[in-house]
Scaffold this motif. Sequence first.
Motif, PDB file in Angstrom:
ATOM      1  N   GLN A  54       0.836  -1.201   0.000  1.00  0.00           N
ATOM      2  CA  GLN A  54       0.000   0.000   0.000  1.00  0.00           C
ATOM      3  C   GLN A  54       0.872   1.253   0.000  1.00  0.00           C
ATOM      4  O   GLN A  54       1.979   1.247   0.543  1.00  0.00           O
ATOM      5  CB  GLN A  54      -0.913   0.001   1.231  1.00  0.00           C
ATOM      6  N   ASP A  55       0.365   2.325  -0.583  1.00  0.00           N
ATOM      7  CA  ASP A  55       1.144   3.560  -0.619  1.00  0.00           C
ATOM      8  C   ASP A  55       0.549   4.654   0.260  1.00  0.00           C
ATOM      9  O   ASP A  55       1.131   5.729   0.394  1.00  0.00           O
ATOM     10  CB  ASP A  55       1.284   4.068  -2.055  1.00  0.00           C
ATOM     11  N   LYS A  56      -0.590   4.398   0.861  1.00  0.00           N
ATOM     12  CA  LYS A  56      -1.235   5.419   1.689  1.00  0.00           C
ATOM     13  C   LYS A  56      -1.170   5.096   3.176  1.00  0.00           C
ATOM     14  O   LYS A  56      -1.628   5.882   4.003  1.00  0.00           O
ATOM     15  CB  LYS A  56      -2.692   5.602   1.259  1.00  0.00           C
ATOM     16  N   LYS A  57      -0.610   3.942   3.518  1.00  0.00           N
ATOM     17  CA  LYS A  57      -0.546   3.526   4.918  1.00  0.00           C
ATOM     18  C   LYS A  57       0.797   3.965   5.514  1.00  0.00           C
ATOM     19  O   LYS A  57       1.845   3.805   4.887  1.00  0.00           O
ATOM     20  CB  LYS A  57      -0.677   2.001   5.003  1.00  0.00           C
TER      21      LYS A  57
ATOM     22  N   ARG B 125       5.409   6.805  -3.099  1.00  0.00           N
ATOM     23  CA  ARG B 125       4.293   6.551  -2.193  1.00  0.00           C
ATOM     24  C   ARG B 125       3.636   7.864  -1.802  1.00  0.00           C
ATOM     25  O   ARG B 125       4.261   8.921  -1.812  1.00  0.00           O
ATOM     26  CB  ARG B 125       4.785   5.842  -0.922  1.00  0.00           C
ATOM     27  N   ASP B 126       2.377   7.740  -1.406  1.00  0.00           N
ATOM     28  CA  ASP B 126       1.655   8.907  -0.903  1.00  0.00           C
ATOM     29  C   ASP B 126       2.203   9.318   0.463  1.00  0.00           C
ATOM     30  O   ASP B 126       2.285  10.494   0.776  1.00  0.00           O
ATOM     31  CB  ASP B 126       0.159   8.588  -0.813  1.00  0.00           C
ATOM     32  N   LYS B 127       2.587   8.315   1.271  1.00  0.00           N
ATOM     33  CA  LYS B 127       3.163   8.589   2.585  1.00  0.00           C
ATOM     34  C   LYS B 127       4.598   8.072   2.610  1.00  0.00           C
ATOM     35  O   LYS B 127       4.853   6.930   2.237  1.00  0.00           O
ATOM     36  CB  LYS B 127       2.340   7.925   3.690  1.00  0.00           C
TER      37      LYS B 127
ATOM     38  N   ASN C 278       7.710  14.705   0.598  1.00  0.00           N
ATOM     39  CA  ASN C 278       7.180  13.357   0.789  1.00  0.00           C
ATOM     40  C   ASN C 278       8.073  12.275   0.194  1.00  0.00           C
ATOM     41  O   ASN C 278       8.081  11.138   0.672  1.00  0.00           O
ATOM     42  CB  ASN C 278       5.778  13.245   0.178  1.00  0.00           C
TER      43      ASN C 278
ATOM     44  N   SER D 112      -0.946   2.840  11.496  1.00  0.00           N
ATOM     45  CA  SER D 112       0.479   2.694  11.199  1.00  0.00           C
ATOM     46  C   SER D 112       0.930   1.252  11.428  1.00  0.00           C
ATOM     47  O   SER D 112       0.362   0.516  12.236  1.00  0.00           O
ATOM     48  CB  SER D 112       1.301   3.639  12.069  1.00  0.00           C
TER      49      SER D 112
END
Length: 397
Positions: free
Chosen positions: A19-22, A151-153, A201, A269
């Motif tokens: 995942q890229d938002k976690k 990733r987003d996060k 980011n 997280s």
Amino acid sequence: MATHDPIKHIKFLRQTLSQDKKPLGFFLSAGCPLAVQMPVGKWPLIPDVAKLTKFIADELKSKSNEKNNYDKLLEEVILSNKNDQNIEDILSFLRGLKEVSIGNSVRGFTNADLIELEKKICNKIVEKLEVNLPGKDTPYHKLANWISIDRDKPIEVFTTNYDLLLEEAFENLSIPYFDGFVGSKQSFFDLRAVEDNLIPNHWTRLWKIHGSINWFQKENKEVYRSSLTKENGDSYLIYPSHLKYEQSRKMPYLALIDQLNRFIRRPNSLLIITGYSFNDQHLNDTIISALKANPNSMAIALLYDTMTYEKDGAIIERYPEAVERATQNNLALWAYDEAIIGTARGKWKIQAHIEDVENLGNCYSKQDQQLKLGDFSILGNFLQALIGDNQSKLDEK
């Protein structure tokens, strides 16, 4: 007795790490350098604490019948019921003496004696830890390669190690990272950037909780990071484990501990812990208190070897501190043969079809039915497989 299906949990881990938002984080500790494969006769890249302690003793103990200050220090360590086979205990004990020796002497040492001893010990630590990775296909590079995906996060990496292996891997692969310092010649610690997350980011966050062999402190207590590992006159900012709580209030240690706390408290997280034996009570308390405060977060400790071993006919817990914490909190332990998940302890037992076993790759040994992600080298292969086996990122560099 409960059992845990390794296929189910590996699938969960794969899905989560894809995942890229976690919010995803890794916590690397002393066992990780031992997983780096070396040429014959050169292993380990960095010795464990016991071998590092022996090296320093061989270098600093008196070669004659007359005792020197290091010999006398070891005697005081033993008299105080501390471990003279652990250089981190020795260094912590020395620093405790140094704090109370100002303007006086303590246990036969002057403040100048203790300052000189501290410098000698830190110089020997740096001598052993100032090494390079053997090539660009190490577990560190594979972790860095996985981190490099957009990733987003951003990924956050926490480490208690004060070597420069993570920095080397990131720079080999041209992966930008932020460790709290800004500047070039003598980089200074930017607390505002750390606490307010004022970082792009696509920069990985690298938090070296116990300091680094290229961090230094001036006499006026100002902390800086150097491009060198040897500085004239300034003391190394190396914080070993088993820190006293009063020592932990020093900067930047406090800011980085708070960063670990904040990360775990972020919604949903996941922190992957590897190479850590859970012998640092302050860090244990930080991790567990944050997990308690945020039931939606998760920490998975990947433990090297089996959960227990046999000695003189008795079954001994290999990681007693970790087991005690995991059986009471939402901390998962994955050892080779057993796991504690959701506070339930049980053996690994496959409950799926045999074709699913093949998809586990080399992280699961069908021969001895063990899940071996606690070996950092196997974890590196696992992460590499998540982004494909063509090693395109590695081959470009």
